[in-house]
Design a protein around this motif. Structure first.
Motif, PDB file in Angstrom:
ATOM      1  N   SER A  13       0.958  -1.483  13.621  1.00  0.00           N
ATOM      2  CA  SER A  13       0.739  -0.782  12.346  1.00  0.00           C
ATOM      3  C   SER A  13       1.379   0.602  12.345  1.00  0.00           C
ATOM      4  N   ASP A  14       2.177   0.908  13.390  1.00  0.00           N
ATOM      5  CA  ASP A  14       2.765   2.246  13.476  1.00  0.00           C
ATOM      6  C   ASP A  14       3.843   2.467  12.424  1.00  0.00           C
ATOM      7  N   THR A  15       4.430   1.366  11.913  1.00  0.00           N
ATOM      8  CA  THR A  15       5.460   1.524  10.886  1.00  0.00           C
ATOM      9  C   THR A  15       4.934   1.208   9.485  1.00  0.00           C
ATOM     10  N   ALA A  16       3.641   0.914   9.377  1.00  0.00           N
ATOM     11  CA  ALA A  16       3.076   0.591   8.066  1.00  0.00           C
ATOM     12  C   ALA A  16       3.073   1.827   7.175  1.00  0.00           C
ATOM     13  N   ARG A  17       3.301   1.606   5.896  1.00  0.00           N
ATOM     14  CA  ARG A  17       3.301   2.709   4.947  1.00  0.00           C
ATOM     15  C   ARG A  17       1.895   3.295   4.848  1.00  0.00           C
ATOM     16  N   GLY A  18       1.811   4.610   4.867  1.00  0.00           N
ATOM     17  CA  GLY A  18       0.514   5.261   4.755  1.00  0.00           C
ATOM     18  C   GLY A  18      -0.132   5.003   3.403  1.00  0.00           C
ATOM     19  N   VAL A  19      -1.465   4.931   3.382  1.00  0.00           N
ATOM     20  CA  VAL A  19      -2.207   4.694   2.148  1.00  0.00           C
ATOM     21  C   VAL A  19      -2.752   6.030   1.657  1.00  0.00           C
ATOM     22  N   PRO A  20      -2.474   6.401   0.389  1.00  0.00           N
ATOM     23  CA  PRO A  20      -2.983   7.684  -0.120  1.00  0.00           C
ATOM     24  C   PRO A  20      -4.487   7.810   0.059  1.00  0.00           C
ATOM     25  N   ARG A  21      -4.937   8.988   0.466  1.00  0.00           N
ATOM     26  CA  ARG A  21      -6.362   9.173   0.754  1.00  0.00           C
ATOM     27  C   ARG A  21      -7.017  10.236  -0.103  1.00  0.00           C
ATOM     28  N   TYR A  22      -6.225  11.098  -0.731  1.00  0.00           N
ATOM     29  CA  TYR A  22      -6.832  12.243  -1.399  1.00  0.00           C
ATOM     30  C   TYR A  22      -7.865  11.828  -2.430  1.00  0.00           C
ATOM     31  N   ALA A  23      -7.517  10.823  -3.252  1.00  0.00           N
ATOM     32  CA  ALA A  23      -8.419  10.440  -4.341  1.00  0.00           C
ATOM     33  C   ALA A  23      -9.766   9.971  -3.814  1.00  0.00           C
ATOM     34  N   LEU A  24      -9.753   9.293  -2.652  1.00  0.00           N
ATOM     35  CA  LEU A  24     -11.007   8.797  -2.110  1.00  0.00           C
ATOM     36  C   LEU A  24     -11.914   9.927  -1.629  1.00  0.00           C
ATOM     37  N   GLU A  86      -1.631  -8.660  -8.649  1.00  0.00           N
ATOM     38  CA  GLU A  86      -1.386  -8.814 -10.081  1.00  0.00           C
ATOM     39  C   GLU A  86      -1.799  -7.586 -10.876  1.00  0.00           C
ATOM     40  N   MET A  87      -2.685  -6.762 -10.319  1.00  0.00           N
ATOM     41  CA  MET A  87      -3.179  -5.595 -11.039  1.00  0.00           C
ATOM     42  C   MET A  87      -2.291  -4.369 -10.868  1.00  0.00           C
ATOM     43  N   PHE A  88      -1.286  -4.454  -9.991  1.00  0.00           N
ATOM     44  CA  PHE A  88      -0.452  -3.291  -9.699  1.00  0.00           C
ATOM     45  C   PHE A  88       0.767  -3.251 -10.612  1.00  0.00           C
ATOM     46  N   HIS A  89       0.502  -3.071 -11.899  1.00  0.00           N
ATOM     47  CA  HIS A  89       1.578  -2.974 -12.887  1.00  0.00           C
ATOM     48  C   HIS A  89       1.268  -1.829 -13.842  1.00  0.00           C
ATOM     49  N   PHE A  95      -2.173   4.097 -10.906  1.00  0.00           N
ATOM     50  CA  PHE A  95      -3.491   4.666 -10.633  1.00  0.00           C
ATOM     51  C   PHE A  95      -4.107   4.048  -9.378  1.00  0.00           C
ATOM     52  N   LEU A  96      -4.003   2.722  -9.236  1.00  0.00           N
ATOM     53  CA  LEU A  96      -4.589   2.056  -8.071  1.00  0.00           C
ATOM     54  C   LEU A  96      -3.921   2.525  -6.780  1.00  0.00           C
ATOM     55  N   VAL A  97      -2.608   2.702  -6.816  1.00  0.00           N
ATOM     56  CA  VAL A  97      -1.900   3.191  -5.621  1.00  0.00           C
ATOM     57  C   VAL A  97      -2.391   4.579  -5.247  1.00  0.00           C
ATOM     58  N   GLN A  98      -2.461   5.477  -6.239  1.00  0.00           N
ATOM     59  CA  GLN A  98      -2.901   6.838  -5.961  1.00  0.00           C
ATOM     60  C   GLN A  98      -4.375   6.895  -5.571  1.00  0.00           C
ATOM     61  N   ALA A  99      -5.140   5.876  -6.010  1.00  0.00           N
ATOM     62  CA  ALA A  99      -6.551   5.808  -5.639  1.00  0.00           C
ATOM     63  C   ALA A  99      -6.752   5.224  -4.249  1.00  0.00           C
ATOM     64  N   GLY A 100      -5.646   4.893  -3.571  1.00  0.00           N
ATOM     65  CA  GLY A 100      -5.747   4.443  -2.189  1.00  0.00           C
ATOM     66  C   GLY A 100      -6.072   2.975  -2.023  1.00  0.00           C
TER      67      GLY A 100
END
Length: 254
Positions: A13-24, A86-89, A95-100
């Motif tokens: 998982s060292d090359t996995a894209r980081g998941v935004p955390r601020y919103a959480l 399907e919801m990531f459009h 919003f879902l991406v930024q919500a982590g």
């Protein structure tokens, strides 16, 4: 990166894209709780069951469209929840991406989603997963293997979550509960699976999934008894939320 050696274990998982955390972790999270409680009577039970530190997997039944937001806002520790791709459009997707939240392709093997989850867990964070896949009766009749697999890989405890009241009996899968409805989130006893080194066999994942499902069924029954609530029952016959016909049952068959 907090644990380089853990991230280099297979699957890496060292090359996995980081998941935004601020919103959480945003100060807006308490505000969201306040706003939702002006609309619904949300009750959180046994939050002390959630370990305070280290990776943790919330595994919840899935009855209504508000389950994901409620878990993200009211869980003792904020979670990156697996959400159908399907919801990531459009605006919702951004919003879902930024919500982590983590996009998941439910109909194909999704290594990117797995690695994103492992990155969060190996960094000591929390993820949310719905073993039933799609919304339905919430009785865990269908039980996908993802939660047990992630526990086998990471060693993170699985905390069962029972949602009660997030869909009315007979209502369709996209319906919202009426205003002032009572919604209960019950956190159950953590379930721990000893981590297994690579490669992990299908039989190991299958057995772990069956045992986890059995544990979650016990916790679901306890939640119903302690709250005096019942599940909403199946969706209407004409209302089907598509989901791959996979998973384990109490007989272990797909």
């Amino acid at each position: 990166m907090k644990n380089v050696s853990a991230h280099r274990q297979l699957p890496r998982s060292d090359t996995a894209r980081g998941v935004p955390r601020y919103a959480l972790h945003s100060p807006l999270r308490p505000l969201a709780r306040w706003l939702i409680r002006r609309w619904y009577d949300v009750r959180v039970h046994q939050p002390q069951q959630v370990p305070r530190r280290g990776g943790v997997i919330y595994a919840s039944n899935h009855v209504g469209i508000v389950d994901g937001p409620l878990l993200g806002i009211f869980a003792p520790r904020p979670a990156h929840t697996l959400t159908k791709i399907e919801m990531f459009h459009g605006l919702l997707g951004r919003f879902l991406v930024q919500a982590g939240q983590i996009p998941l392709d439910r109909f194909h093997t999704d290594p990117a989603a797995v690695k994103s989850c492992l990155k969060v867990l190996r960094d000591g964070g929390a993820i949310g997963i719905y073993p039933e896949g799609s919304r339905g009766a919430g009785d865990l009749e269908r039980f996908h293997r993802g939660a047990a697999y992630l526990a086998l890989v990471s060693g993170a405890p699985v905390v069962p979550v029972t949602m009660l009241g997030s869909r009315e009996p007979g209502a369709h899968h996209n319906s919202l509960p009426p205003r002032r409805s009572r919604i209960d989130l019950v956190f159950g006893e953590p379930y721990r699976i000893d981590p297994r080194p690579w490669p992990r066999t299908r039989e190991q994942v299958e057995k772990s999934s069956l045992l986890l499902r059995e544990h979650m069924l016990v916790q679901l029954d306890r939640a119903r008894t302690s709250t005096g609530r019942e599940l909403p029952g199946p969706l209407p016959m004409t209302d089907v939320d598509p989901d791959p016909a996979t998973g384990v049952t109490d007989q272990g068959a797909p």
